[in-house]
Design an enzyme around this catalytic site. Structure first.
Site, PDB file in Angstrom:
ATOM      1  N   GLY A  69       0.831  -1.196   0.000  1.00 18.19           N
ATOM      2  CA  GLY A  69       0.000   0.000   0.000  1.00 18.19           C
ATOM      3  C   GLY A  69       0.864   1.243   0.000  1.00 18.19           C
ATOM      4  N   CYS A  70       0.426   2.264   0.686  1.00 17.41           N
ATOM      5  CA  CYS A  70       1.156   3.530   0.719  1.00 17.41           C
ATOM      6  C   CYS A  70       2.614   3.310   1.110  1.00 17.41           C
ATOM      7  CB  CYS A  70       0.492   4.473   1.721  1.00 17.41           C
ATOM      8  SG  CYS A  70       1.428   5.985   2.016  1.00 17.41           S
ATOM      9  N   PHE A  71       3.533   3.737   0.234  1.00 20.29           N
ATOM     10  CA  PHE A  71       4.940   3.458   0.535  1.00 20.29           C
ATOM     11  C   PHE A  71       5.481   4.287   1.693  1.00 20.29           C
ATOM     12  CE2 PHE A  71       5.841   5.769  -3.811  1.00 20.29           C
ATOM     13  CZ  PHE A  71       5.334   6.960  -3.318  1.00 20.29           C
TER      14      PHE A  71
END
Length: 206
Positions: A43-45
């Site tokens: 998901g969001c890095f």
């Protein structure tokens, strides 16, 4: 004048002694630790990068894009979808301190593998979870780890992609270490996205 030979003899003996004990002899430089890398999408890095930075043995993390078909993509392109890339991180680590198996086990406990093409509040293939192996040994570890999760009944399904690593494109500089550069905005995003609450729901106390 008679002391000169004696002085030379004493100096010679000192040099021999130092050489034999290793104080004066040249010693080979220490060999640097062998570095290794691993690629994960969670998901969001910003979030998965922050998680891996806490793991002992990890020497560095880099946010980026991988798994797609567009060369040198921008954040705008990836976040809009259509590039095939996922937000991902490249983890640098010391294999003497942490193994690839331990990295994989740690990764599972920081994502929600039960959903397809999303992680928490972020939806789309660009936010899919994935393990991108670099060799056959890593492939076997990743697949065996997934199979073990399914076998023990902890998870009813696992949608995390396991595939060969492809080109990894570093994200723009402002994304690197975002949680350090913008701690307030990062903390607000992470909480409002429900990441930690969902991870706890899936895994309990890790």
């Amino acid at each position: 004048m008679k002391t000169a030979p004696l002085l030379l003899s004493v100096c010679a003996n000192i040099l021999l002694l130092l050489g034999s004990t290793g104080f004066a002899a040249d010693t080979p430089p220490e060999r640097p630790a062998v570095a290794a890398t691993a690629i994960f999408a969670g998901g969001c890095f910003w979030c998965i990068e922050a998680d891996f930075d806490k793991l002992p043995g990890v020497t560095g993390t880099e946010s980026g894009y991988t798994g797609g078909k567009t060369a040198n993509p921008t954040y705008q392109q990836v976040s809009a979808g259509g590039t095939g890339h996922a937000e991902a991180i490249r983890v640098s680590y010391d294999p003497a301190k942490v193994t690839y198996q331990q990295l994989v086990d740690y990764f599972w406990k920081h994502i929600d593998p039960t959903v397809r093409d999303r992680q928490f509040c972020d939806v789309g293939t660009q936010y899919r979870s994935g393990i991108y192996w670099g060799n056959e040994a890593e492939r076997k570890i990743a697949e065996a780890s997934r199979d073990a999760l399914l076998k023990n009944g902890k998870l009813a399904q696992v949608h995390t992609e396991i595939a060969a690593a492809s080109a990894f494109y570093p994200a723009e500089e402002y994304h690197q270490d975002y949680y350090k550069k913008n701690p307030i905005r990062y903390a607000y995003y992470r909480k409002s996205c429900g990441r930690d609450a969902r991870v706890h729901e899936v895994w309990g106390d890790k």
